[in-house]
Design a protein around this motif. Sequence first.
Motif, PDB file in Angstrom:
ATOM      1  N   UNK A  94       0.836  -1.203   0.000  1.00 39.51           N
ATOM      2  CA  UNK A  94       0.000   0.000   0.000  1.00 39.51           C
ATOM      3  C   UNK A  94       0.869   1.251   0.000  1.00 39.51           C
ATOM      4  N   UNK A  95       0.501   2.276  -0.788  1.00 37.99           N
ATOM      5  CA  UNK A  95       1.219   3.536  -0.686  1.00 37.99           C
ATOM      6  C   UNK A  95       1.175   4.025   0.760  1.00 37.99           C
ATOM      7  N   UNK A  96       2.249   4.544   1.239  1.00 36.48           N
ATOM      8  CA  UNK A  96       2.523   5.019   2.601  1.00 36.48           C
ATOM      9  C   UNK A  96       2.901   3.899   3.563  1.00 36.48           C
ATOM     10  N   UNK A  97       2.791   2.646   3.164  1.00 39.37           N
ATOM     11  CA  UNK A  97       3.257   1.558   4.028  1.00 39.37           C
ATOM     12  C   UNK A  97       4.780   1.649   4.112  1.00 39.37           C
ATOM     13  N   UNK A  98       5.303   1.405   5.282  1.00 35.80           N
ATOM     14  CA  UNK A  98       6.740   1.475   5.516  1.00 35.80           C
ATOM     15  C   UNK A  98       7.165   0.156   6.127  1.00 35.80           C
ATOM     16  N   UNK A  99       8.386  -0.262   5.846  1.00 40.40           N
ATOM     17  CA  UNK A  99       8.917  -1.419   6.563  1.00 40.40           C
ATOM     18  C   UNK A  99      10.245  -1.039   7.204  1.00 40.40           C
ATOM     19  N   UNK A 100      10.564  -1.740   8.274  1.00 40.59           N
ATOM     20  CA  UNK A 100      11.799  -1.521   9.014  1.00 40.59           C
ATOM     21  C   UNK A 100      12.685  -2.727   8.772  1.00 40.59           C
ATOM     22  N   UNK A 101      13.903  -2.480   8.322  1.00 43.40           N
ATOM     23  CA  UNK A 101      14.817  -3.550   7.942  1.00 43.40           C
ATOM     24  C   UNK A 101      15.974  -3.634   8.926  1.00 43.40           C
ATOM     25  N   UNK A 102      16.194  -4.832   9.480  1.00 37.08           N
ATOM     26  CA  UNK A 102      17.290  -5.081  10.408  1.00 37.08           C
ATOM     27  C   UNK A 102      18.430  -5.759   9.672  1.00 37.08           C
ATOM     28  N   UNK A 103      19.605  -5.157   9.744  1.00 36.83           N
ATOM     29  CA  UNK A 103      20.802  -5.699   9.101  1.00 36.83           C
ATOM     30  C   UNK A 103      21.441  -6.735  10.021  1.00 36.83           C
ATOM     31  N   UNK A 104      21.781  -7.893   9.471  1.00 37.46           N
ATOM     32  CA  UNK A 104      22.402  -8.966  10.249  1.00 37.46           C
ATOM     33  C   UNK A 104      23.652  -9.469   9.532  1.00 37.46           C
ATOM     34  N   UNK A 120       6.613 -16.030  12.347  1.00 34.46           N
ATOM     35  CA  UNK A 120       6.117 -16.532  11.069  1.00 34.46           C
ATOM     36  C   UNK A 120       6.607 -15.612   9.962  1.00 34.46           C
ATOM     37  N   UNK A 121       7.463 -16.124   9.116  1.00 34.02           N
ATOM     38  CA  UNK A 121       7.972 -15.342   7.994  1.00 34.02           C
ATOM     39  C   UNK A 121       6.975 -15.399   6.844  1.00 34.02           C
ATOM     40  N   UNK A 122       6.962 -14.338   6.032  1.00 32.31           N
ATOM     41  CA  UNK A 122       6.036 -14.263   4.902  1.00 32.31           C
ATOM     42  C   UNK A 122       6.315 -15.358   3.883  1.00 32.31           C
ATOM     43  N   UNK A 123       7.549 -15.795   3.792  1.00 32.68           N
ATOM     44  CA  UNK A 123       7.946 -16.840   2.856  1.00 32.68           C
ATOM     45  C   UNK A 123       9.383 -17.223   3.128  1.00 32.68           C
ATOM     46  N   UNK A 137      17.299 -11.888   2.158  1.00 27.02           N
ATOM     47  CA  UNK A 137      16.240 -11.177   2.870  1.00 27.02           C
ATOM     48  C   UNK A 137      15.139 -12.125   3.314  1.00 27.02           C
ATOM     49  N   UNK A 138      14.421 -11.702   4.350  1.00 26.86           N
ATOM     50  CA  UNK A 138      13.221 -12.404   4.814  1.00 26.86           C
ATOM     51  C   UNK A 138      12.315 -11.378   5.469  1.00 26.86           C
ATOM     52  N   UNK A 139      11.019 -11.530   5.275  1.00 24.16           N
ATOM     53  CA  UNK A 139      10.037 -10.575   5.778  1.00 24.16           C
ATOM     54  C   UNK A 139       9.137 -11.223   6.821  1.00 24.16           C
ATOM     55  N   UNK A 140       8.777 -10.424   7.848  1.00 27.03           N
ATOM     56  CA  UNK A 140       7.856 -10.874   8.885  1.00 27.03           C
ATOM     57  C   UNK A 140       7.165  -9.642   9.448  1.00 27.03           C
ATOM     58  N   UNK A 141       6.275  -9.824  10.426  1.00 27.36           N
ATOM     59  CA  UNK A 141       5.577  -8.682  11.005  1.00 27.36           C
ATOM     60  C   UNK A 141       5.686  -8.714  12.523  1.00 27.36           C
ATOM     61  N   UNK A 145       1.287  -6.050  12.996  1.00 32.65           N
ATOM     62  CA  UNK A 145       1.316  -6.169  11.545  1.00 32.65           C
ATOM     63  C   UNK A 145       2.292  -5.230  10.869  1.00 32.65           C
ATOM     64  N   UNK A 146       3.171  -4.562  11.643  1.00 29.62           N
ATOM     65  CA  UNK A 146       4.192  -3.701  11.038  1.00 29.62           C
ATOM     66  C   UNK A 146       5.162  -4.591  10.275  1.00 29.62           C
ATOM     67  N   UNK A 147       5.471  -4.211   9.071  1.00 33.36           N
ATOM     68  CA  UNK A 147       6.315  -5.010   8.190  1.00 33.36           C
ATOM     69  C   UNK A 147       7.786  -4.846   8.576  1.00 33.36           C
ATOM     70  N   UNK A 148       8.437  -5.975   8.844  1.00 34.45           N
ATOM     71  CA  UNK A 148       9.842  -6.007   9.236  1.00 34.45           C
ATOM     72  C   UNK A 148      10.608  -6.881   8.258  1.00 34.45           C
ATOM     73  N   UNK A 149      11.904  -6.623   8.150  1.00 32.48           N
ATOM     74  CA  UNK A 149      12.747  -7.372   7.224  1.00 32.48           C
ATOM     75  C   UNK A 149      14.085  -7.651   7.881  1.00 32.48           C
ATOM     76  N   UNK A 150      14.651  -8.810   7.568  1.00 24.09           N
ATOM     77  CA  UNK A 150      16.050  -9.116   7.875  1.00 24.09           C
ATOM     78  C   UNK A 150      16.810  -9.002   6.574  1.00 24.09           C
ATOM     79  N   UNK A 151      18.037  -8.509   6.637  1.00 28.33           N
ATOM     80  CA  UNK A 151      18.831  -8.430   5.407  1.00 28.33           C
ATOM     81  C   UNK A 151      20.303  -8.675   5.704  1.00 28.33           C
TER      82      UNK A 151
END
Length: 163
Positions: A94-104, A120-123, A137-141, A145-151
């Motif tokens: 969605x426009x204006x949706x933001x995700x926070x990405x954690x660097x590992x 629970x990861x999105x995939x 990368x991997x995505x979870x919430x 429901x805030x979108x989070x990412x590992x990278x």
Amino acid sequence: MSTARTADFGVGLASVNHVGITVADLDRSIAFYRALTGREPAGPVELPDTPEMARCIGVEDAALRAATLRLRNINIDLVEYRRPASGQRLAVNAPTAVHLCFEVDDFDGVYERLSAAGIDFAGEPPPVGPEHGVPKTAYFTDPDGVHLELILPVGPLVRTGEG
């Protein structure tokens, strides 16, 4: 919505202090982000319940509680609106949706530990990674429901300290 021109604004912003995440239950979110980051938050604090604060943030009759988690390179502000309540959630696309990405550094290890803890990861992460010039990368919430990412970043995603 901003109607500003898109040419150079002439201010040169080059550093980020924090990202703010609106949450439904501040105490629950503090527990989640404490478990995720291993950091103790500053707060929670009640923000001033004044007309000036409401005007500043652009939400009429706003009353907020907040806590800040200080990471090495950015702070995460968790903000609960005691009023007015909102039930709207945004999909990742969605426009204006933001995700926070954690660097590992140890992507596989972190992914396995979070999976074992019940995240629970999105995939599944893509089958390729840095060895192929692609970030892992991997995505979870979070609980709201805030979108989070590992990278595990590569190429232009690697921060150089410039700026």
